[in-house]
Design a protein around this motif. Sequence first.
Motif, PDB file in Angstrom:
ATOM      1  N   TRP A 171     -57.677  12.236  16.327  1.00  0.00           N
ATOM      2  CA  TRP A 171     -57.374  12.637  17.699  1.00  0.00           C
ATOM      3  C   TRP A 171     -56.367  13.785  17.729  1.00  0.00           C
ATOM      4  O   TRP A 171     -56.561  14.771  18.457  1.00  0.00           O
ATOM      5  CB  TRP A 171     -56.809  11.438  18.476  1.00  0.00           C
ATOM      6  N   THR A 210     -60.135  21.038  24.126  1.00  0.00           N
ATOM      7  CA  THR A 210     -60.265  20.455  22.780  1.00  0.00           C
ATOM      8  C   THR A 210     -60.528  18.950  22.853  1.00  0.00           C
ATOM      9  O   THR A 210     -61.292  18.404  22.051  1.00  0.00           O
ATOM     10  CB  THR A 210     -58.987  20.706  21.954  1.00  0.00           C
ATOM     11  N   ILE A 211     -59.909  18.286  23.820  1.00  0.00           N
ATOM     12  CA  ILE A 211     -60.120  16.841  23.960  1.00  0.00           C
ATOM     13  C   ILE A 211     -61.505  16.558  24.521  1.00  0.00           C
ATOM     14  O   ILE A 211     -62.204  15.641  24.074  1.00  0.00           O
ATOM     15  CB  ILE A 211     -59.011  16.223  24.824  1.00  0.00           C
ATOM     16  N   ALA A 258     -57.219  17.480  19.075  1.00  0.00           N
ATOM     17  CA  ALA A 258     -56.502  18.019  20.230  1.00  0.00           C
ATOM     18  C   ALA A 258     -55.856  19.364  19.911  1.00  0.00           C
ATOM     19  O   ALA A 258     -55.750  20.237  20.786  1.00  0.00           O
ATOM     20  CB  ALA A 258     -55.441  17.026  20.697  1.00  0.00           C
ATOM     21  N   ILE A 303     -51.595  12.102  23.789  1.00  0.00           N
ATOM     22  CA  ILE A 303     -52.872  11.924  23.084  1.00  0.00           C
ATOM     23  C   ILE A 303     -53.056  10.479  22.660  1.00  0.00           C
ATOM     24  O   ILE A 303     -54.142   9.899  22.812  1.00  0.00           O
ATOM     25  CB  ILE A 303     -52.943  12.888  21.876  1.00  0.00           C
TER      26      ILE A 303
END
Length: 225
Positions: A21, A193-194, A25, A158
């Motif tokens: 993650w 990006t997420i 991110a 995040i």
Amino acid sequence: MSEKVVLHYFNGRGKMESVRWLLAAAGVQFEEVFLTKREEYEKLLNGNDGALMFQQVPLVEIDRMQLVQSKAILNYIAGKYSLYGKDLKERAMIDMYSEGIGDLMDLVIMYPFTPPENKQKHLSNIEQKAKDRILPVFEKGLANSQFLVGNQLSRADIHLLEVTLMLQELLPTILASFPKIQAFQEKMKALPTIGKFLQLGSARKPPPDEAYVKTVKEVLSHLFK
């Protein structure tokens, strides 16, 4: 050693998913080497370079280093990619939030390994801890800000998105009384990006299944005796 970022773990979430993650991110590409057999773990364990300092995975190759211990890995990645606040005070807040999330994450990670007769009790424990101790902290923390700490994205944000999505897989209505967290989720998902990491075909791993549990137990058989 490769110049690329290489993750050594199972083909599943576990302790490595938060690393995936953070890298995703930050827009960092990475490769993965999956452990599927006991011999592969033993090869890492007995290698001349002593990669597994404490005989544990995750193992991350980055910047010509071999990093182990989840918190150390996450701290390094967060610091390297500007996800760790602007000063020590912000970093302390990020650490506190992240530690609280980690306590809940550990419970969620262990749920698939819980014996069938204990699963409901374990799930009830997750729900109670989330509703009574963890989620109210973040609902309050998001009351007047888009981000948990300061005015920029951090690892705490995040991690919160990751754990709340995992909670909803197990307990679909758990965020019903936490509107700030729900709004936060939507804002986070809109980050490019997420959003990309949440799409099908990304490196994000699906919820753990029986095959994943079986592989982990076989490779780390010494922990499941």
